[in-house]
Design a protein around this motif. Structure first.
Motif, PDB file in Angstrom:
ATOM      1  N   THR A  78       0.863  -1.192   0.000  1.00 23.28           N
ATOM      2  CA  THR A  78       0.000   0.000   0.000  1.00 23.28           C
ATOM      3  C   THR A  78       0.896   1.238   0.000  1.00 23.28           C
ATOM      4  OG1 THR A  78      -1.779  -1.188   1.110  1.00 23.28           O
ATOM      5  CG2 THR A  78      -1.827   1.201   1.269  1.00 23.28           C
ATOM      6  N   ALA A  79       0.442   2.308  -0.608  1.00 23.47           N
ATOM      7  CA  ALA A  79       1.275   3.490  -0.841  1.00 23.47           C
ATOM      8  C   ALA A  79       1.979   3.981   0.426  1.00 23.47           C
ATOM      9  CB  ALA A  79       0.429   4.617  -1.418  1.00 23.47           C
ATOM     10  N   ALA A  80       3.265   4.261   0.283  1.00 17.65           N
ATOM     11  CA  ALA A  80       4.030   4.793   1.406  1.00 17.65           C
ATOM     12  C   ALA A  80       3.437   6.112   1.906  1.00 17.65           C
ATOM     13  CB  ALA A  80       5.483   4.991   0.999  1.00 17.65           C
ATOM     14  N   THR A  81       2.919   6.937   0.986  1.00 11.91           N
ATOM     15  CA  THR A  81       2.320   8.201   1.417  1.00 11.91           C
ATOM     16  C   THR A  81       1.101   7.960   2.301  1.00 11.91           C
ATOM     17  OG1 THR A  81       1.196   8.261  -0.735  1.00 11.91           O
ATOM     18  CG2 THR A  81       3.157   9.627  -0.480  1.00 11.91           C
ATOM     19  N   SER A  82       0.364   6.888   2.050  1.00 11.71           N
ATOM     20  CA  SER A  82      -0.766   6.545   2.917  1.00 11.71           C
ATOM     21  C   SER A  82      -0.288   6.020   4.264  1.00 11.71           C
ATOM     22  CB  SER A  82      -1.656   5.500   2.242  1.00 11.71           C
ATOM     23  OG  SER A  82      -2.374   6.054   1.169  1.00 11.71           O
ATOM     24  N   LEU A  83       0.765   5.208   4.238  1.00  4.19           N
ATOM     25  CA  LEU A  83       1.297   4.688   5.490  1.00  4.19           C
ATOM     26  C   LEU A  83       1.911   5.795   6.334  1.00  4.19           C
ATOM     27  CD1 LEU A  83       2.813   1.259   4.401  1.00  4.19           C
ATOM     28  CD2 LEU A  83       0.593   1.737   5.443  1.00  4.19           C
ATOM     29  N   LEU A  84       2.446   6.818   5.692  1.00  4.25           N
ATOM     30  CA  LEU A  84       2.953   7.967   6.443  1.00  4.25           C
ATOM     31  C   LEU A  84       1.818   8.676   7.179  1.00  4.25           C
ATOM     32  CD1 LEU A  84       5.551   9.380   3.913  1.00  4.25           C
ATOM     33  CD2 LEU A  84       6.034   8.818   6.302  1.00  4.25           C
ATOM     34  N   VAL A  85       0.654   8.773   6.539  1.00  9.07           N
ATOM     35  CA  VAL A  85      -0.521   9.360   7.205  1.00  9.07           C
ATOM     36  C   VAL A  85      -0.900   8.513   8.417  1.00  9.07           C
ATOM     37  CG1 VAL A  85      -2.969   9.928   6.961  1.00  9.07           C
ATOM     38  CG2 VAL A  85      -1.368  10.464   5.106  1.00  9.07           C
ATOM     39  N   CYS A  86      -0.913   7.198   8.248  1.00  4.24           N
ATOM     40  CA  CYS A  86      -1.215   6.302   9.369  1.00  4.24           C
ATOM     41  C   CYS A  86      -0.184   6.456  10.482  1.00  4.24           C
ATOM     42  CB  CYS A  86      -1.262   4.852   8.891  1.00  4.24           C
ATOM     43  SG  CYS A  86      -2.636   4.472   7.788  1.00  4.24           S
ATOM     44  N   ILE A 303      13.114   7.644 -15.104  1.00  5.32           N
ATOM     45  CA  ILE A 303      11.889   8.304 -15.578  1.00  5.32           C
ATOM     46  C   ILE A 303      11.084   8.918 -14.435  1.00  5.32           C
ATOM     47  CG2 ILE A 303      11.742   6.776 -17.574  1.00  5.32           C
ATOM     48  CD1 ILE A 303       9.510   5.252 -16.155  1.00  5.32           C
ATOM     49  N   LEU A 304      11.510   8.703 -13.197  1.00 10.35           N
ATOM     50  CA  LEU A 304      10.739   9.144 -12.041  1.00 10.35           C
ATOM     51  C   LEU A 304      11.037  10.600 -11.679  1.00 10.35           C
ATOM     52  CD1 LEU A 304      11.254   6.018  -9.738  1.00 10.35           C
ATOM     53  CD2 LEU A 304       9.500   6.380 -11.497  1.00 10.35           C
ATOM     54  N   VAL A 305      10.003  11.344 -11.303  1.00  7.46           N
ATOM     55  CA  VAL A 305      10.207  12.706 -10.817  1.00  7.46           C
ATOM     56  C   VAL A 305      10.741  12.656  -9.391  1.00  7.46           C
ATOM     57  CG1 VAL A 305       8.311  13.592 -12.244  1.00  7.46           C
ATOM     58  CG2 VAL A 305       7.859  12.950  -9.864  1.00  7.46           C
ATOM     59  N   LYS A 306      11.310  13.752  -8.945  1.00  7.46           N
ATOM     60  CA  LYS A 306      11.718  13.860  -7.547  1.00  7.46           C
ATOM     61  C   LYS A 306      10.458  13.939  -6.699  1.00  7.46           C
ATOM     62  CE  LYS A 306      14.608  16.545  -4.392  1.00  7.46           C
ATOM     63  NZ  LYS A 306      15.487  17.741  -4.235  1.00  7.46           N
ATOM     64  N   ASN A 307      10.354  13.074  -5.711  1.00  6.43           N
ATOM     65  CA  ASN A 307       9.116  12.945  -4.942  1.00  6.43           C
ATOM     66  C   ASN A 307       9.397  13.103  -3.454  1.00  6.43           C
ATOM     67  OD1 ASN A 307       6.552  12.386  -4.040  1.00  6.43           O
ATOM     68  ND2 ASN A 307       6.415  10.344  -4.946  1.00  6.43           N
ATOM     69  N   ASP A 308       8.782  14.088  -2.843  1.00  8.11           N
ATOM     70  CA  ASP A 308       8.896  14.319  -1.403  1.00  8.11           C
ATOM     71  C   ASP A 308       7.706  13.633  -0.727  1.00  8.11           C
ATOM     72  OD1 ASP A 308       8.910  15.279   1.209  1.00  8.11           O
ATOM     73  OD2 ASP A 308       9.561  17.292   0.626  1.00  8.11           O
ATOM     74  N   PHE A 309       7.917  12.415  -0.253  1.00  8.44           N
ATOM     75  CA  PHE A 309       6.832  11.657   0.363  1.00  8.44           C
ATOM     76  C   PHE A 309       6.251  12.363   1.588  1.00  8.44           C
ATOM     77  CE2 PHE A 309       8.804   7.448  -1.275  1.00  8.44           C
ATOM     78  CZ  PHE A 309       8.126   7.584  -2.472  1.00  8.44           C
ATOM     79  N   GLN A 310       7.125  12.984   2.378  1.00 10.17           N
ATOM     80  CA  GLN A 310       6.652  13.659   3.585  1.00 10.17           C
ATOM     81  C   GLN A 310       5.726  14.820   3.223  1.00 10.17           C
ATOM     82  OE1 GLN A 310       7.049  12.798   6.714  1.00 10.17           O
ATOM     83  NE2 GLN A 310       8.622  11.217   6.565  1.00 10.17           N
ATOM     84  N   TRP A 311       6.092  15.578   2.199  1.00 15.42           N
ATOM     85  CA  TRP A 311       5.237  16.685   1.749  1.00 15.42           C
ATOM     86  C   TRP A 311       3.895  16.150   1.260  1.00 15.42           C
ATOM     87  CZ3 TRP A 311       2.691  17.889  -2.728  1.00 15.42           C
ATOM     88  CH2 TRP A 311       2.179  19.192  -2.834  1.00 15.42           C
ATOM     89  N   ALA A 312       3.950  15.074   0.465  1.00 18.36           N
ATOM     90  CA  ALA A 312       2.719  14.507  -0.088  1.00 18.36           C
ATOM     91  C   ALA A 312       1.798  14.027   1.030  1.00 18.36           C
ATOM     92  CB  ALA A 312       3.053  13.364  -1.041  1.00 18.36           C
ATOM     93  N   ALA A 313       2.363  13.365   2.046  1.00 14.53           N
ATOM     94  CA  ALA A 313       1.548  12.855   3.142  1.00 14.53           C
ATOM     95  C   ALA A 313       0.975  14.001   3.989  1.00 14.53           C
ATOM     96  CB  ALA A 313       2.371  11.921   4.019  1.00 14.53           C
ATOM     97  N   LYS A 314       1.813  14.990   4.277  1.00 14.88           N
ATOM     98  CA  LYS A 314       1.384  16.123   5.099  1.00 14.88           C
ATOM     99  C   LYS A 314       0.266  16.919   4.436  1.00 14.88           C
ATOM    100  CE  LYS A 314       3.184  20.319   7.325  1.00 14.88           C
ATOM    101  NZ  LYS A 314       4.406  21.166   7.531  1.00 14.88           N
TER     102      LYS A 314
END
Length: 334
Positions: A78-86, A303-314
């Motif tokens: 399951t998406a890391a960004t979702s697990l960060l919210v949890c 091919i991946l963009v730079k992704n800030d998981f913490q920003w996305a979750a917050k």
């Protein structure tokens, strides 16, 4: 929407007690995870695994709704960004599964022990029906920027980011790479060309494959697997960069944590199942030696963009609220 799809795997031997039973929540594809579980069944026939499967947003909402009375033992794929919210809600227990030392840094939580560990990543991919596109004389889009061209008006379907992890990683990438002001302006223009938003990340590709719409914004695995099945689908990885997220595992914090849950997490990061992941997802948590599936670029990480998981979750709730206010009217009925 009927939540989940429940499957029980396990062998019951007459006269013998089961070693244990665990409940696993997952957003892995419904035509993907059963094969993995067959391997687990062979390795651990005395553990029964019950699975609830749904789209990322639905699984996330279920976990959050059960915060004070958690039901799942494990979250798998399951998406890391979702697990960060949890995790921000204190719902995950730290655990260091076997093979953690092999995992690339961008695929795991920085805490020690980590509260989530990735197994593989998935990325934005366009599924283009080549037969329908040729009939309509539509050029094959090569970038996100192409999708706002007037000739694509009403020809594109896309996942709703509130219910689909693929939808969210795509929207998050637009906002992160363009900045929020220009990002929302782009999404406004894209919305003009969207025929419908779906509640599943794979559905746009399935619709494209069936010829319902010529273009579905989806993810790489879906298009490649559909082409392997003979559908007239070309998978396009946008040249201006792919949004992406990590499919990750976590141990749910509960009063009584079952040892079988840790056994499952150890297995889910093991070499044998990692090779199975790699057959269709080349972006694995550690190298497997498996050849990159046909249809992917030679170096899929580039091919991946730079992704800030913490920003996305917050910012997830705020982004989804704004997106729904602007574009929710085109979503399919639940």
């Amino acid at each position: 929407m009927i939540l989940g799809f429940v499957v029980a795997l396990g062998l019951v031997f007459p006269g013998l007690a089961r070693a244990g039973e665990i409940l696993v929540y997952t957003a892995l594809e419904d035509d993907e995870y059963p094969g993995y579980l067959e391997l687990f069944k062979k390795d651990h026939p005395d553990i029964t695994v019950k699975v609830v499967r749904d789209s990322t947003g639905i699984i996330t909402a279920k976990l959050l709704a059960e915060k004070d009375n958690p039901q799942a033992d494990v979250v798998w794929g399951t998406a890391a960004t979702s697990l960060l919210v949890c995790d921000q809600n204190g719902m995950l227990e730290g655990y260091a599964p076997k093979n953690l030392d092999k995992v690339a840094s961008q695929f795991r939580d920085t805490a020690n022990p980590p509260h989530w560990v990735g197994i593989k990543a998935w990325e934005t991919g366009f599924c283009v029906n080549t037969v329908e596109s040729e009939k309509l004389k539509l050029p094959v889009p090569s970038s996100m920027a192409d999708l706002i061209r007037p000739e694509y008006k009403g020809k594109i379907v896309m996942p709703n980011p509130a219910s689909s992890g693929t939808g969210f990683l795509t929207v998050s990438a637009v906002l992160q790479t363009m900045g929020e002001e220009k990002g929302w302006q782009f999404l406004d223009k894209l919305h003009d060309n969207i025929a419908q938003y779906t509640h599943s990340g794979s559905k746009p590709c399935k619709m494209a494959g069936a010829g319902e719409f010529p273009i579905g914004i989806s993810f790489g695995y879906r298009g490649i697997i559909q082409k392997q099945k003979g559908e007239p689908v070309q998978t396009v990885f946008p040249t201006d960069g792919c949004g992406w997220d990590v499919e990750a595992n976590a141990l749910v914090k509960k009063a009584a944590i079952k040892p079988e849950a840790k056994v499952f997490l150890d297995w889910a990061l093991g070499a044998d199942v990692m090779k199975m992941y790699a057959k269709v997802y080349p972006l694995t948590a550690y190298p497997t030696g498996v050849a990159i599936p046909e249809g992917y670029p030679a170096d899929p990480f580039k091919i991946l963009v730079k992704n800030d998981f913490q920003w996305a979750a917050k910012n997830r709730d705020r982004i989804l609220e704004e997106w729904t206010k602007r574009y929710g009217g085109k979503s399919e009925a639940k």
